[in-house]
Each structure stands twice: as C-alpha cells, then as structure tokens.
Write an enzyme that holds these catalytic residues in place. Structure first.
Site, short mmCIF file in Angstrom:
data_model
loop_
_atom_site.label_atom_id
_atom_site.label_comp_id
_atom_site.label_asym_id
_atom_site.label_seq_id
_atom_site.Cartn_x
_atom_site.Cartn_y
_atom_site.Cartn_z
N HIS A 76 8.17 1.66 6.26
CA HIS A 76 8.65 0.62 5.37
C HIS A 76 8.35 0.97 3.91
O HIS A 76 7.44 1.75 3.61
CB HIS A 76 8.05 -0.72 5.73
CG HIS A 76 8.57 -1.27 7.03
ND1 HIS A 76 8.30 -2.55 7.46
CD2 HIS A 76 9.36 -0.72 7.98
CE1 HIS A 76 8.90 -2.77 8.62
NE2 HIS A 76 9.55 -1.66 8.96
N GLU A 78 6.93 -0.77 1.58
CA GLU A 78 5.56 -1.11 1.20
C GLU A 78 4.58 -0.05 1.68
O GLU A 78 3.66 0.35 0.97
CB GLU A 78 5.15 -2.46 1.78
CG GLU A 78 6.05 -3.63 1.38
CD GLU A 78 7.14 -3.92 2.40
OE1 GLU A 78 7.37 -5.11 2.68
OE2 GLU A 78 7.76 -2.96 2.92
N CYS A 105 7.15 -7.73 6.35
CA CYS A 105 6.88 -7.95 7.77
C CYS A 105 5.37 -8.16 7.92
O CYS A 105 4.60 -7.99 6.96
CB CYS A 105 7.36 -6.77 8.60
SG CYS A 105 6.37 -5.27 8.37
N CYS A 108 3.21 -5.00 7.06
CA CYS A 108 3.18 -4.71 5.62
C CYS A 108 2.42 -5.78 4.85
O CYS A 108 1.75 -5.48 3.86
CB CYS A 108 4.60 -4.56 5.08
SG CYS A 108 5.40 -3.02 5.60
#
Length: 201
Positions: A76, A78, A105, A108
């Site tokens: 991801h 992040e 999410c 993250c």
C-alpha cells in the site's frame, strides 16, 4: 494557482502531491498516493504497487492472489512511504498523512500510529470504519479533504534547448557535474553555466 487564481492552502498543496504520487501507481484496482508532511515540509511520498524488484501490476493476470482472493503483489501507498522514510532515516514523529483517495486500511492505520503520525487527511472513507476507530482511540486527528482537486495532465515533451559543450574553464563550477561527456546550456550574457538533466521516456 488554483482555478480561482489564489495561492493553494497547505492542505491543497500537499493533497496535490499525494495525487501526483498516485500517478506512479499501476494497480488496476485503484491508484493511491500518499504524502507524509511535518511543519509544512515534505518528508516522504509513496504509492501503491508491487514490492521493489517485481514487475508492475499491469493486468489482473500478473497479480498473484491471497487465500481470500486479495492481491498478493501490492504494497500500500502508506507502507511504501513509511518504508522509504525508515530506509533513509527520516523521522516521521508528528507527521500528517495526506491520502489521495480512501482512508487507510486497518494494517496501514496501525503502521501510521506506530510511526508517530498525528493527523490523517483523506478524500473518501474506506468501507471498513474500524481503522478510523483505531486512529481516533490513540488521538490521531482525522479529517476528510473537501477542497479543490487538481487534475493531473502530462503535456508532450518540449524540444531540447540548444546545447554546446562546457568550456574547460567552466568545469568544476557546478560540483555535481564533472563527467567528461556532460552537456551544458550556456546562457548568453549571464555568465552562468547550467547542467542539463536528460530524462529518458
């Protein structure tokens, strides 16, 4: 300048950077970018995509799947931004995270908490609200960005400027450009020699 002709706010400015970072993403499920900022200075950016060394996600046939059917390839945005900062020794304590799309999410959100993030700004809430609960419980400020959204468009490349070789007397004036085959742009009347950075398409 914004469409209204005014200087962008800091939030608008850094959200634009997150959206620019998202332009590097190749995941067909969604392109996400992140800008990590402290004291109005950019600390790190990231975008979602495969881990370093793996090919880009350009088509579902390239994506390996997890047991529950999710994408196994993508890190991801992040995660990539925090990993970049860790690799290069950038302290993220007290930073703000600008997300070009959805809120984080759960994984993250935990990562942002652990790196010391104090503020998360996103454009749309993720379908799972538990990550926002985690962030709020530890005092991370949460905000939905509702400002203007920049539209990213790439213009065709401009023709290169006229170049001539740097004179011997000029070498060494720009310490980062000392290669024998460097090309330099000579600006007449200014007495300044500028290195040219070539970008391969």
């Amino acid at each position: 300048m914004t469409p209204g002709g005014r200087k962008p706010s800091w939030d608008e400015y850094f959200m634009a950077m997150a959206i620019l970072a998202a332009s590097r993403a190749t995941c067909e499920r969604g392109r996400v970018g992140v800008a990590l900022v402290r004291a109005n200075r950019l600390l790190a950016t990231g975008y979602n995509g495969p881990v370093g060394g793996n090919p880009d996600c350009l088509g579902a046939d390239r994506c390996r799947r997890t047991a529950d059917g999710g994408c196994a390839e993508t890190a991801h945005a992040e995660q990539n931004a925090v990993a970049y900062a860790a690799r290069y020794g950038v302290d993220l304590t007290g930073c703000t995270c600008y997300l070009s799309g959805y809120s984080p999410c759960l994984m993250c959100a935990k990562l942002l908490i652990q790196c010391g993030c104090r503020r998360v700004i996103f454009r749309k809430p993720y379908r799972d609200t538990m990550p926002l609960e985690f962030l709020a419980q530890v005092g991370v400020e949460i905000a939905v960005y509702v400002g203007p959204v920049p539209r990213l468009a790439w213009d065709p490349p401009e023709p290169p400027p006229t170049l001539s070789a740097a004179p011997d007397a000029a070498r060494g004036q720009m310490p980062v450009v000392n290669a024998a085959l460097s090309e330099w742009e000579i600006r007449e009347g200014e007495g300044v020699v500028w290195p040219l950075v070539r970008v391969d398409g």
